[in-house]
Design a protein around this motif. Structure first.
Motif, PDB file in Angstrom:
ATOM      1  N   UNK A  54       0.841  -1.204   0.000  1.00 36.48           N
ATOM      2  CA  UNK A  54       0.000   0.000   0.000  1.00 36.48           C
ATOM      3  C   UNK A  54       0.876   1.253   0.000  1.00 36.48           C
ATOM      4  N   UNK A  55       1.905   1.266   0.848  1.00 40.75           N
ATOM      5  CA  UNK A  55       2.834   2.394   0.888  1.00 40.75           C
ATOM      6  C   UNK A  55       3.534   2.571  -0.459  1.00 40.75           C
ATOM      7  N   UNK A  56       3.858   1.448  -1.104  1.00 38.47           N
ATOM      8  CA  UNK A  56       4.518   1.499  -2.405  1.00 38.47           C
ATOM      9  C   UNK A  56       3.625   2.156  -3.445  1.00 38.47           C
ATOM     10  N   UNK A  57       2.363   1.791  -3.467  1.00 40.25           N
ATOM     11  CA  UNK A  57       1.440   2.386  -4.438  1.00 40.25           C
ATOM     12  C   UNK A  57       1.429   3.905  -4.308  1.00 40.25           C
ATOM     13  N   UNK A  58       1.418   4.380  -3.083  1.00 40.68           N
ATOM     14  CA  UNK A  58       1.424   5.832  -2.841  1.00 40.68           C
ATOM     15  C   UNK A  58       2.765   6.437  -3.275  1.00 40.68           C
ATOM     16  N   UNK A  59       3.869   5.828  -2.870  1.00 39.08           N
ATOM     17  CA  UNK A  59       5.193   6.344  -3.217  1.00 39.08           C
ATOM     18  C   UNK A  59       5.403   6.334  -4.727  1.00 39.08           C
ATOM     19  N   UNK A  60       4.961   5.264  -5.385  1.00 39.18           N
ATOM     20  CA  UNK A  60       5.108   5.173  -6.835  1.00 39.18           C
ATOM     21  C   UNK A  60       4.320   6.283  -7.517  1.00 39.18           C
ATOM     22  N   UNK A  61       3.081   6.469  -7.106  1.00 44.57           N
ATOM     23  CA  UNK A  61       2.245   7.511  -7.706  1.00 44.57           C
ATOM     24  C   UNK A  61       2.855   8.899  -7.507  1.00 44.57           C
ATOM     25  N   UNK A  62       3.401   9.150  -6.325  1.00 45.63           N
ATOM     26  CA  UNK A  62       3.977  10.464  -6.027  1.00 45.63           C
ATOM     27  C   UNK A  62       5.293  10.705  -6.748  1.00 45.63           C
ATOM     28  N   UNK A  63       6.102   9.667  -6.930  1.00 43.01           N
ATOM     29  CA  UNK A  63       7.455   9.850  -7.443  1.00 43.01           C
ATOM     30  C   UNK A  63       7.646   9.439  -8.887  1.00 43.01           C
ATOM     31  N   UNK A  64       6.826   8.542  -9.363  1.00 42.68           N
ATOM     32  CA  UNK A  64       6.990   8.047 -10.725  1.00 42.68           C
ATOM     33  C   UNK A  64       5.786   8.390 -11.575  1.00 42.68           C
ATOM     34  N   UNK A  65       4.611   8.198 -11.040  1.00 40.25           N
ATOM     35  CA  UNK A  65       3.389   8.463 -11.791  1.00 40.25           C
ATOM     36  C   UNK A  65       3.126   7.375 -12.802  1.00 40.25           C
ATOM     37  N   UNK A  66       2.222   7.612 -13.696  1.00 42.04           N
ATOM     38  CA  UNK A  66       1.821   6.598 -14.671  1.00 42.04           C
ATOM     39  C   UNK A  66       2.855   6.400 -15.768  1.00 42.04           C
TER      40      UNK A  66
END
Length: 105
Positions: free
Chosen positions: A90-102
């Protein structure tokens, strides 16, 4: 400092970071790096790929990862990757969205 020396020092620092992550700290999971720092080994390999592509060098995601990891992703996962808890995922999904995006998928 002249520009060529700066480039050489930056390249040396990158090589040291790569060696550190790939040889000395294989115990550190990508998911933990992403959750804490906002990037991981896959990000570094993607940045390598993007730099190559910007210079007209054709390189795909899997090729860049294999060059960065020194092995295929399947080999890396089999040798070093551990299961992540639902909380880490769950934390990864948030971090990925914030730092990498789609665009990073």
């Amino acid at each position: 400092m002249d520009e060529q020396t700066q480039i050489e020092l930056e390249a040396a620092a990158f090589r040291t970071l790569r060696a550190h992550l790939m040889e000395k700290r294989t115990d550190v999971q990508n998911i933990d790096m992403m959750n804490l720092a906002g990037f991981c080994r896959n990000c570094l390999s993607r940045w390598y790929q993007e730099a190559a592509n910007e210079r007209g060098i054709e390189m795909g995601k899997e090729e860049a990862r294999e060059l960065f990891y020194g092995m295929t992703m399947a080999e890396w996962k089999a040798n070093y990757q551990t299961d992540a808890s639902p909380e880490k995922q769950k934390d990864f999904e948030k971090a990925f969205a914030e730092n990498v995006g789609s665009e990073g998928k």
